[in-house]
Design a protein around this motif. Sequence first.
Motif, mmCIF file in Angstrom:
data_model
loop_
_atom_site.group_PDB
_atom_site.id
_atom_site.type_symbol
_atom_site.label_atom_id
_atom_site.label_comp_id
_atom_site.label_asym_id
_atom_site.label_seq_id
_atom_site.Cartn_x
_atom_site.Cartn_y
_atom_site.Cartn_z
ATOM 1 N N LEU A 88 0.927 -1.214 0.054
ATOM 2 C CA LEU A 88 -0.054 0.113 -0.071
ATOM 3 C C LEU A 88 0.907 1.256 0.043
ATOM 4 C CD1 LEU A 88 -2.882 -0.557 2.414
ATOM 5 C CD2 LEU A 88 -3.095 -0.292 -0.120
ATOM 6 N N GLY A 89 1.696 1.015 -0.689
ATOM 7 C CA GLY A 89 2.680 2.459 -0.649
ATOM 8 C C GLY A 89 3.966 2.367 0.164
ATOM 9 N N GLN A 90 3.863 1.294 1.124
ATOM 10 C CA GLN A 90 5.064 1.239 2.152
ATOM 11 C C GLN A 90 6.431 1.154 1.673
ATOM 12 O OE1 GLN A 90 2.115 -0.507 2.036
ATOM 13 N NE2 GLN A 90 1.453 -0.677 4.140
ATOM 14 N N LEU A 91 6.485 0.508 0.459
ATOM 15 C CA LEU A 91 7.998 -0.022 -0.199
ATOM 16 C C LEU A 91 8.128 1.074 -1.437
ATOM 17 C CD1 LEU A 91 7.945 -3.727 0.306
ATOM 18 C CD2 LEU A 91 9.402 -2.022 1.577
ATOM 19 N N ASN A 92 9.308 1.461 -1.481
ATOM 20 C CA ASN A 92 9.523 2.209 -2.815
ATOM 21 C C ASN A 92 11.067 2.041 -3.322
ATOM 22 O OD1 ASN A 92 11.089 4.665 -1.589
ATOM 23 N ND2 ASN A 92 9.035 4.841 -0.643
ATOM 24 N N SER A 93 11.570 2.523 -4.365
ATOM 25 C CA SER A 93 12.688 2.015 -4.695
ATOM 26 C C SER A 93 14.105 3.031 -4.226
ATOM 27 C CB SER A 93 13.114 2.484 -6.383
ATOM 28 O OG SER A 93 12.616 3.991 -6.452
ATOM 29 N N SER A 94 13.484 4.018 -3.346
ATOM 30 C CA SER A 94 14.467 4.833 -2.469
ATOM 31 C C SER A 94 14.912 4.205 -1.041
ATOM 32 C CB SER A 94 13.895 6.466 -2.168
ATOM 33 O OG SER A 94 12.716 5.998 -1.354
ATOM 34 N N HIS A 95 14.188 3.163 -0.809
ATOM 35 C CA HIS A 95 14.177 2.471 0.541
ATOM 36 C C HIS A 95 15.878 1.785 0.601
ATOM 37 C CE1 HIS A 95 9.865 2.687 1.790
ATOM 38 N NE2 HIS A 95 10.494 3.288 2.613
ATOM 39 N N THR A 96 16.487 1.804 1.611
ATOM 40 C CA THR A 96 17.691 0.975 1.615
ATOM 41 C C THR A 96 17.483 -0.322 2.263
ATOM 42 O OG1 THR A 96 18.020 1.699 4.098
ATOM 43 C CG2 THR A 96 18.904 3.037 2.271
ATOM 44 N N ASP A 97 18.456 -1.244 2.212
ATOM 45 C CA ASP A 97 18.395 -2.660 2.688
ATOM 46 C C ASP A 97 17.857 -2.511 3.990
ATOM 47 O OD1 ASP A 97 19.236 -3.436 0.335
ATOM 48 O OD2 ASP A 97 21.361 -3.850 1.288
ATOM 49 N N ASN A 98 18.265 -1.671 5.021
ATOM 50 C CA ASN A 98 17.726 -1.579 6.324
ATOM 51 C C ASN A 98 16.220 -1.207 6.416
ATOM 52 O OD1 ASN A 98 20.133 -2.308 7.501
ATOM 53 N ND2 ASN A 98 20.893 -0.265 7.735
ATOM 54 N N ASP A 99 15.998 -0.409 5.608
ATOM 55 C CA ASP A 99 14.666 0.051 5.568
ATOM 56 C C ASP A 99 13.632 -0.891 5.344
ATOM 57 O OD1 ASP A 99 15.171 2.817 5.990
ATOM 58 O OD2 ASP A 99 15.333 3.321 3.819
ATOM 59 N N VAL A 100 14.246 -1.849 4.078
ATOM 60 C CA VAL A 100 13.403 -3.058 3.685
ATOM 61 C C VAL A 100 13.241 -4.228 5.038
ATOM 62 C CG1 VAL A 100 13.249 -4.841 2.321
ATOM 63 C CG2 VAL A 100 13.968 -2.716 1.493
ATOM 64 N N ARG A 101 14.228 -4.106 5.653
ATOM 65 C CA ARG A 101 14.174 -5.243 6.700
ATOM 66 C C ARG A 101 13.207 -4.737 7.839
ATOM 67 N NH1 ARG A 101 18.791 -8.757 7.106
ATOM 68 N NH2 ARG A 101 20.345 -8.707 5.154
ATOM 69 N N ARG A 102 13.486 -3.429 8.188
ATOM 70 C CA ARG A 102 12.465 -2.810 9.175
ATOM 71 C C ARG A 102 11.067 -3.148 8.773
ATOM 72 N NH1 ARG A 102 10.615 1.708 8.844
ATOM 73 N NH2 ARG A 102 11.871 2.511 7.555
ATOM 74 N N ILE A 103 10.816 -2.661 7.527
ATOM 75 C CA ILE A 103 9.429 -2.792 7.036
ATOM 76 C C ILE A 103 8.737 -4.230 6.993
ATOM 77 C CG2 ILE A 103 7.799 -2.417 5.141
ATOM 78 C CD1 ILE A 103 9.716 0.057 4.634
ATOM 79 N N LEU A 104 9.661 -4.977 6.566
ATOM 80 C CA LEU A 104 9.271 -6.708 6.608
ATOM 81 C C LEU A 104 8.964 -7.123 8.052
ATOM 82 C CD1 LEU A 104 11.441 -7.983 3.903
ATOM 83 C CD2 LEU A 104 8.917 -8.073 3.932
ATOM 84 N N THR A 105 9.692 -6.844 8.977
ATOM 85 C CA THR A 105 9.626 -7.110 10.477
ATOM 86 C C THR A 105 8.405 -6.451 10.962
ATOM 87 O OG1 THR A 105 11.991 -7.396 10.354
ATOM 88 C CG2 THR A 105 10.871 -7.130 12.628
ATOM 89 N N GLN A 106 8.501 -5.434 10.691
ATOM 90 C CA GLN A 106 6.975 -4.453 11.224
ATOM 91 C C GLN A 106 5.638 -5.168 10.836
ATOM 92 O OE1 GLN A 106 7.523 -0.334 10.305
ATOM 93 N NE2 GLN A 106 8.738 -0.035 12.004
ATOM 94 N N ALA A 107 5.719 -5.490 9.419
ATOM 95 C CA ALA A 107 4.749 -6.008 8.667
ATOM 96 C C ALA A 107 4.151 -7.555 9.221
ATOM 97 C CB ALA A 107 4.903 -6.201 7.166
#
Length: 505
Positions: A88-107
């Motif tokens: 729902l727009g939580q992920l985009n191409s500007s995110h770093t690896d750490n951002d992606v890990r954090r978003i996955l864990t939160q999900a």
Amino acid sequence: MAAQRRNLMQSHQSWTDDLPLCQMCGVGTATNCVYGPDGKGTLSHPNEDGHLRFRGEDGCFLYGVFNGYDGSRVASFASQCLTAELLLGQLNSSHTDNDVRRILTQAFDVVEKSYFETIDDALAEKAHLSNYLPPHNENVSFHQLSPQSQKVQERLKELEREVSGGATAVVALILNNKLYIANVGTNRALLCKSSSDGQNQVLQIGRPHGTDNEEELQRLAALGVDSARVRQAGQIAGQSSTRRLGDYRVKFNYNEIDLLSTAKTRPVIAEPEIHGSQSLDSVTGFLLLMSEGLINALESAHGPEQANQEIVAMVAAELALQTSLEAVSQSVVERIKRLHHDVYMSGRQRATYCSRHEDMTLLIRTLNYPLSDGVLTPTQGGRIYPVSVPYSNIQSTSKTSVTLSLVMPSQNTLTNGTNTASTLEEGTPTPGQSPTATLQSTNTQTQSSSSSSGDGSLFRQRGSQAAQPDETGRVPPYVDFSQFYHLWGNDHSDSQSTQGGLGPQ
């Protein structure tokens, strides 16, 4: 709050139904089965697996396989809610690896909490009705209870079914052409990379969170759990996983479970183990996500030693034959299903492990990998990749590695089995030569490779005309197992006399 969450869940379901499916992905499934003495199978429960395969915006792709138990509610909820939490727009191409890990864990954390909120009302009603039951007495049967107590007990059983159950999950996210794997439980992710020199590298991403995982046992020991007892039991509350979604009994009543009663805090968790980022630039191959039921069925039939290599070889062979990924995935699942059944019917050493299998799900995502054009046959062109597959007889636990030649699509154009390019790529076998390609397997613990031997003539060349049936109505076989029998005979000469020879028993 629970009612609001249920309404939100319904909106998630409607929204995810409208998401575009990824066309570079195929899914195959099979329901659970229990074999009778005659080999006929029966369904023991409705299918409890789930999956997702969506294409988001900004070059984002999301895939997942969920293995449910004690019902499909958690697997279904997780597949829908997790999609909404990530696409729902939580992920985009500007995110770093750490951002992606954090978003996955939160999900995953949101999915777990949201699910428990949906069963709050049922849990409250269950606790309330329990006060109206008389003290438990083993000498009093259900029919001896008062009509009111019978109704209360029946309602309690309904509520227990409504709130029970859980799921394990393996999720793959592709963003910025990088692969991230988030795993909770005992499903499996494999990444197969094909190289130009004729090798396939098979990488198992992460280890299952099971009772034989040393790191998980250490985590439980740090919480005060007797890890030696957990290892010996092999299960926690009926499941081999040490991480799972849902399962309120284990999450909230763990002090009442003997194995977990000494834990200082919640021992079975839903926190994912995240692996990434794996760059997919210039990668040719495929990604496999498999439910625990599929893995167990294959390992029950052939043992765990080369299960990864075997399933990759099956996928590669079907990719050379099928024209759609749906057909590839389903064909591989059916092959494993037949293999499992045949081992059970054989009555040999591993038949005792194959009396039943759980639901099976296989998701295949290709990575710049060519599908068959529908013209080539197993004997027409394509690069041949061998794979060592273990076999065992009833008298011995030793394995004999026998090389099976599997046809994979060639990178060059092929017509009637002839390479039309001016030169052959180095390492590509020509008719009559032994294939030199290998299949390598790599995971966190082992790395192995197998090379071919013999003339690579597993498949007999078929004529241009279709074979005609003989007087018995049969057609000549085009698979020659003489080399296999010869190799088997050399290694099992001592045991053949006791088994009556090699072949179907």
